[in-house]
Motif scaffolding. Structure first.
Motif, PDB file in Angstrom:
ATOM      1  N   THR A   1       0.671  -1.245   0.076  1.00  9.09           N
ATOM      2  CA  THR A   1      -0.102   0.102   0.023  1.00  9.09           C
ATOM      3  C   THR A   1       0.823   1.262   0.028  1.00  9.09           C
ATOM      4  OG1 THR A   1      -1.728  -1.300   1.264  1.00  9.09           O
ATOM      5  CG2 THR A   1      -1.762   1.010   1.280  1.00  9.09           C
ATOM      6  N   ILE A   2       0.679   2.136  -0.901  1.00  3.58           N
ATOM      7  CA  ILE A   2       1.702   3.627  -1.138  1.00  3.58           C
ATOM      8  C   ILE A   2       0.824   4.444  -0.305  1.00  3.58           C
ATOM      9  CG2 ILE A   2       2.508   4.968  -2.812  1.00  3.58           C
ATOM     10  CD1 ILE A   2       2.852   2.842  -4.886  1.00  3.58           C
ATOM     11  N   ASN A   3       1.689   4.749   0.513  1.00  6.60           N
ATOM     12  CA  ASN A   3       1.084   5.818   1.568  1.00  6.60           C
ATOM     13  C   ASN A   3       1.689   7.151   1.386  1.00  6.60           C
ATOM     14  OD1 ASN A   3      -0.833   4.071   2.587  1.00  6.60           O
ATOM     15  ND2 ASN A   3       0.692   3.320   4.010  1.00  6.60           N
ATOM     16  N   GLU A   4       2.411   7.368   0.407  1.00  8.91           N
ATOM     17  CA  GLU A   4       3.075   8.863   0.275  1.00  8.91           C
ATOM     18  C   GLU A   4       3.343   9.101  -1.223  1.00  8.91           C
ATOM     19  OE1 GLU A   4       7.126   8.725   1.723  1.00  8.91           O
ATOM     20  OE2 GLU A   4       7.428   6.846   0.632  1.00  8.91           O
ATOM     21  N   GLN A   5       3.288  10.589  -1.548  1.00 14.15           N
ATOM     22  CA  GLN A   5       3.428  10.995  -2.893  1.00 14.15           C
ATOM     23  C   GLN A   5       4.287  11.945  -2.872  1.00 14.15           C
ATOM     24  OE1 GLN A   5      -0.653  12.005  -4.107  1.00 14.15           O
ATOM     25  NE2 GLN A   5      -1.306  10.082  -4.211  1.00 14.15           N
ATOM     26  N   HIS A   6       5.389  12.089  -3.853  1.00 15.53           N
ATOM     27  CA  HIS A   6       6.167  13.073  -3.801  1.00 15.53           C
ATOM     28  C   HIS A   6       6.469  13.550  -5.297  1.00 15.53           C
ATOM     29  CE1 HIS A   6       7.737  12.129   0.081  1.00 15.53           C
ATOM     30  NE2 HIS A   6       7.728  10.830  -0.187  1.00 15.53           N
ATOM     31  N   THR A   7       7.144  14.745  -5.533  1.00 17.72           N
ATOM     32  CA  THR A   7       7.209  15.070  -6.651  1.00 17.72           C
ATOM     33  C   THR A   7       8.078  14.469  -7.814  1.00 17.72           C
ATOM     34  OG1 THR A   7       7.735  17.372  -5.545  1.00 17.72           O
ATOM     35  CG2 THR A   7       8.585  17.311  -7.944  1.00 17.72           C
ATOM     36  N   VAL A   8       8.988  13.377  -7.254  1.00 16.26           N
ATOM     37  CA  VAL A   8       9.251  12.464  -8.217  1.00 16.26           C
ATOM     38  C   VAL A   8       8.790  11.069  -8.026  1.00 16.26           C
ATOM     39  CG1 VAL A   8      11.300  11.289  -8.874  1.00 16.26           C
ATOM     40  CG2 VAL A   8      11.520  13.707  -8.226  1.00 16.26           C
ATOM     41  N   LEU A   9       8.496  10.302  -9.125  1.00 17.89           N
ATOM     42  CA  LEU A   9       7.815   9.062  -9.256  1.00 17.89           C
ATOM     43  C   LEU A   9       8.901   8.117  -9.602  1.00 17.89           C
ATOM     44  CD1 LEU A   9       5.821   6.861  -8.558  1.00 17.89           C
ATOM     45  CD2 LEU A   9       4.376   7.600 -10.557  1.00 17.89           C
ATOM     46  N   GLN A  10       9.422   7.129  -9.193  1.00 22.77           N
ATOM     47  CA  GLN A  10      10.589   6.327  -9.785  1.00 22.77           C
ATOM     48  C   GLN A  10      10.015   4.777  -9.907  1.00 22.77           C
ATOM     49  OE1 GLN A  10      14.377   7.057  -8.915  1.00 22.77           O
ATOM     50  NE2 GLN A  10      15.181   4.923  -9.190  1.00 22.77           N
ATOM     51  N   ALA A  11      10.245   4.401 -11.158  1.00 26.75           N
ATOM     52  CA  ALA A  11       9.683   2.954 -11.341  1.00 26.75           C
ATOM     53  C   ALA A  11      11.097   2.178 -11.673  1.00 26.75           C
ATOM     54  CB  ALA A  11       8.793   2.755 -12.490  1.00 26.75           C
ATOM     55  N   GLY A  12      11.558   1.213 -10.768  1.00 24.98           N
ATOM     56  CA  GLY A  12      12.581   0.524 -10.876  1.00 24.98           C
ATOM     57  C   GLY A  12      13.808   1.025  -9.946  1.00 24.98           C
ATOM     58  N   PHE A  13      14.146   0.031  -9.245  1.00 21.83           N
ATOM     59  CA  PHE A  13      15.409   0.357  -8.402  1.00 21.83           C
ATOM     60  C   PHE A  13      16.662  -0.310  -8.285  1.00 21.83           C
ATOM     61  CE2 PHE A  13      16.391   1.826  -3.746  1.00 21.83           C
ATOM     62  CZ  PHE A  13      17.011   2.954  -4.099  1.00 21.83           C
ATOM     63  N   GLY A  14      16.965  -0.826  -9.621  1.00 24.14           N
ATOM     64  CA  GLY A  14      17.986  -1.699  -9.657  1.00 24.14           C
ATOM     65  C   GLY A  14      19.348  -0.846  -9.698  1.00 24.14           C
ATOM     66  N   ARG A  15      20.404  -1.486 -10.435  1.00 25.59           N
ATOM     67  CA  ARG A  15      21.686  -0.758 -10.537  1.00 25.59           C
ATOM     68  C   ARG A  15      21.632   0.494 -11.077  1.00 25.59           C
ATOM     69  NH1 ARG A  15      23.580  -2.194 -15.418  1.00 25.59           N
ATOM     70  NH2 ARG A  15      22.543  -3.683 -16.531  1.00 25.59           N
ATOM     71  N   PHE A  16      20.619   0.886 -11.929  1.00 20.80           N
ATOM     72  CA  PHE A  16      20.547   2.099 -12.829  1.00 20.80           C
ATOM     73  C   PHE A  16      19.764   2.971 -11.729  1.00 20.80           C
ATOM     74  CE2 PHE A  16      18.534   4.979 -15.632  1.00 20.80           C
ATOM     75  CZ  PHE A  16      19.386   5.279 -16.655  1.00 20.80           C
ATOM     76  N   GLY A  17      18.379   2.465 -11.215  1.00 11.40           N
ATOM     77  CA  GLY A  17      17.813   3.354 -10.568  1.00 11.40           C
ATOM     78  C   GLY A  17      18.362   3.843  -9.177  1.00 11.40           C
ATOM     79  N   GLN A  18      19.068   3.038  -8.575  1.00  9.50           N
ATOM     80  CA  GLN A  18      19.619   3.594  -7.277  1.00  9.50           C
ATOM     81  C   GLN A  18      20.618   4.694  -7.403  1.00  9.50           C
ATOM     82  OE1 GLN A  18      21.676  -0.035  -5.451  1.00  9.50           O
ATOM     83  NE2 GLN A  18      19.831  -1.425  -5.970  1.00  9.50           N
ATOM     84  N   ILE A  19      21.550   4.597  -8.657  1.00  6.17           N
ATOM     85  CA  ILE A  19      22.166   5.721  -8.704  1.00  6.17           C
ATOM     86  C   ILE A  19      21.387   7.046  -9.021  1.00  6.17           C
ATOM     87  CG2 ILE A  19      23.988   6.840 -10.289  1.00  6.17           C
ATOM     88  CD1 ILE A  19      24.893   3.725 -10.561  1.00  6.17           C
TER      89      ILE A  19
END
Length: 603
Positions: free
Chosen positions: A396-414
């Motif tokens: 359940t996503i309970n927060e919303q920010h200015t940036v939305l990011q899909a994917g958090f692998g080696r590319f997304g983490q940087i």
């Protein structure tokens, strides 16, 4: 002489540390967990073991600061918006469990032959679960940010809120109660006033304070300020009749949006771990074996009856709230014990004559014994066969920010690292459950789920976000996300990761604003270094690489217009000709630059 006076204190400190250093690794090696190791070590060195410590209550009082700091760290992970979204779980699920368990446990007390007043106080104390034990277990398992963990945290927060009304009820039940006692409305007013002061300080003073301290770059002062905030907030809430843990939690929530959040967490983390371990040591010391021996029948039957009834109640409430069988059973086993706040309630009841010294001693022993037994029951529960794991539901996503990011692998983490360093927070979604849980260790909040699902993107705030970062390595899902995002929010800026040129063209047609080929930048850097090894000056090699970078990226738009997804890359003759023309123009521009001539970067 001074050394002789301070010698015993040093001996006691060494004994505490040594017992923990020996017991905890041993118990973890045996698969029994660190909490049980601390409890066993406390029992061995306490007044009913080797007798090295005769006043465990003093140590327990100091060590409760570990619980306070723990709640502060949890608060840092919950911004006000997130907490608002948890309100139904806190007041709905929390109240259901607490009220039902309190009623059933009161009846258990009456069956043991005590008056309803004594039974109610005993039940109210036992219904308050140990925040220290539960949070430690969830933290070790990286489950604090999961849906299951958030429900448990919500229940614990509701239990913390009950301290004031329960103490008021104890005062009302007291035979010593007189009209001169502080009116209930006045107690509530003081509590609300202290709460208001804390919120005002958190909103308008804390961030300017930490900005000022950061300017002078004194790390030890920042650490002192962090501890001052934690303990000061706890003290303020204690003055208002609330728990110190609740004050520290609220202070954490108020600082959760601060740029100094990660710094504060790093500063207080060593104190949290050390004091929390000391808390468990003190609980182990507090188990009065003489009382247990003298009243072993009622204490043993009492702890088993209270834990069993509370566990059954928790399981039923969890199932009513649509938790799975495994999740409900785990919650029941984890939360079946009494907690540290029971000691406060029993002490108040004893001082006001609601319970006598015998009941206080027996109930204290029952609560401590339940805390000791919980790690054992968790081990036994872990050995039970589990039902076949179903597909995990999205968090359940309970927060919303200015940036939305899909994917958090080696590319997304940087990408997220750059944004975080610049002071921006992102709502991150990833389909790797292990990665989502593991990143919690680094203080990085992310959510498990398939970001290509439109409803999940909308819940995460797609329609309000300013930037969408698509960092997943699945080509088709990335295209689905970009297409839907462009339809749902025409004004959003989309930065997308591309696997290769063909994927770049697909993303361009789907509506991405900025497309990053995942190996392009690193390959250009590799080319620069190769030029240097061939004898080219560093500055010249940098200019060549940068020129190639600009011209290649400028040419991608022209090739994208000619790209046809249905054609093979090597059968689209128009695009092949355009690619060859661009390569020729790029080579001419680079040669012109090397010869000191005017460079034409047009394609």
């Amino acid at each position: 002489m001074a050394a002789a006076q301070h010698g015993p204190d040093i001996v006691h400190i060494v004994a505490l540390l040594a017992s923990a250093v020996i017991a905890v690794p041993l118990f973890k090696r045996l698969g029994l967990g660190s909490v049980l190791g601390y409890l066993a070590a406390g029992l061995v060195i306490g007044p009913y073991g080797f007798g090295w410590f005769n006043d465990p209550q003093t140590i327990l009082h100091v060590a409760e600061l570990g619980v306070v700091i723990f709640l502060f760290v949890i608060g840092l992970e919950m911004n006000p918006t997130h907490l608002w979204h948890l309100r139904k779980q806190i007041f709905g699920l929390g109240s259901m469990q607490v009220v039902a368990a309190a009623i059933l446990l009161t009846f258990v007390g009456i069956l043991f032959g005590v008056s309803w007043q004594v039974a109610f106080v005993s039940a109210s104390g036992f219904v308050l679960t140990s925040t220290a034990i539960v949070m430690s277990v969830l933290g070790e398992r990286n489950e604090l940010s999961t849906s299951h963990g958030q429900k448990i945290v919500s229940i614990l927060l509701f239990e913390d809120l009950l301290i004031v009304p329960l103490l008021a009820v104890v005062a009302f039940l007291s035979p010593q109660h007189t009209e001169s006692s502080t009116p209930l409305w006045q107690s509530i007013g003081i509590a609300l006033l202290c709460l208001g002061v804390l919120v005002a300080v958190g909103l308008w003073l804390l961030n300017p304070l930490f900005r000022l301290l950061a300017r002078y770059k004194a790390r030890e002062v920042m650490t002192a300020a962090a501890l001052m905030v934690v303990l000061g907030a706890g003290l303020l809430m204690e003055i208002g009749g609330l728990s110190m843990a609740m004050g520290a939690f609220l202070a954490g929530v108020l600082l959760s949006e601060s740029n100094f959040r990660h710094q504060l967490e790093a500063d207080v983390e060593p104190f949290r771990g050390l004091l929390l371990g000391l808390f468990f040591l003190a609980v182990g010391m507090s188990l009065d074996l003489k009382v247990v021996a003298a009243n072993w029948g009622i204490i043993l039957s009492g702890v088993l009856a209270l834990m069993a009834v509370k566990a059954v109640c928790i399981y039923i409430i969890a199932r009513i709230a649509r938790s799975t069988h495994d999740e409900a059973l785990e919650r029941a086993v984890l939360m079946a014990q009494g907690g540290e706040f029971a000691f406060v309630l029993f002490a108040a009841a004893l001082s006001q004559g609601v319970i006598d010294a015998t009941v206080n001693a027996n109930m204290t022993a029952i609560v401590v014994l339940s805390m000791v037994l919980t790690p054992l029951f968790m081990i036994l529960h872990g050995k039970l066969p589990k039902t076949a794991p179903a597909q995990r539901d999205a968090d359940t996503i309970n927060e919303q920010h200015t940036v939305l990011q899909a994917g958090f692998g080696r590319f997304g983490q940087i990408v997220n690292g750059v944004l975080t360093a610049a002071g921006y927070r992102s709502t991150i979604i990833d389909l790797d459950a292990q990665l989502v849980s593991g990143m919690d260790k680094y203080g990085i909040k992310s959510y498990y789920g398939d970001a290509s699902r439109p409803e999940l993107l909308l819940t995460a705030g797609l329609e309000k976000a300013s930037v969408l970062v698509v960092a997943i390595d699945d080509r088709e899902r990335a295209l689905q996300i970009v297409r839907f995002a462009r339809e749902a929010n025409p004004n959003i800026k989309i930065v997308a990761r591309a696997y290769d040129r063909r994927h770049t063209f697909d993303l361009f047609k789907a509506g991405a604003d900025e497309i990053i080929r995942e190996t392009f930048d690193s390959a250009v850097r590799g080319g620069k270094r190769a030029l240097e090894y061939l004898g080219m000056e560093h500055e010249t090699a940098e200019k060549v690489g940068n020129l190639y970078y600009r011209m290649d990226r400028n040419g991608m738009g022209k090739m994208a217009v000619l790209y046809e997804p249905s054609d093979d890359m090597f059968s689209n003759h128009a695009m092949i000709e355009e690619g060859r023309r661009q390569d020729q123009r790029t080579a001419e521009a680079v040669q012109a630059m090397l010869n000191g001539e005017e460079v034409d970067e047009s394609l």
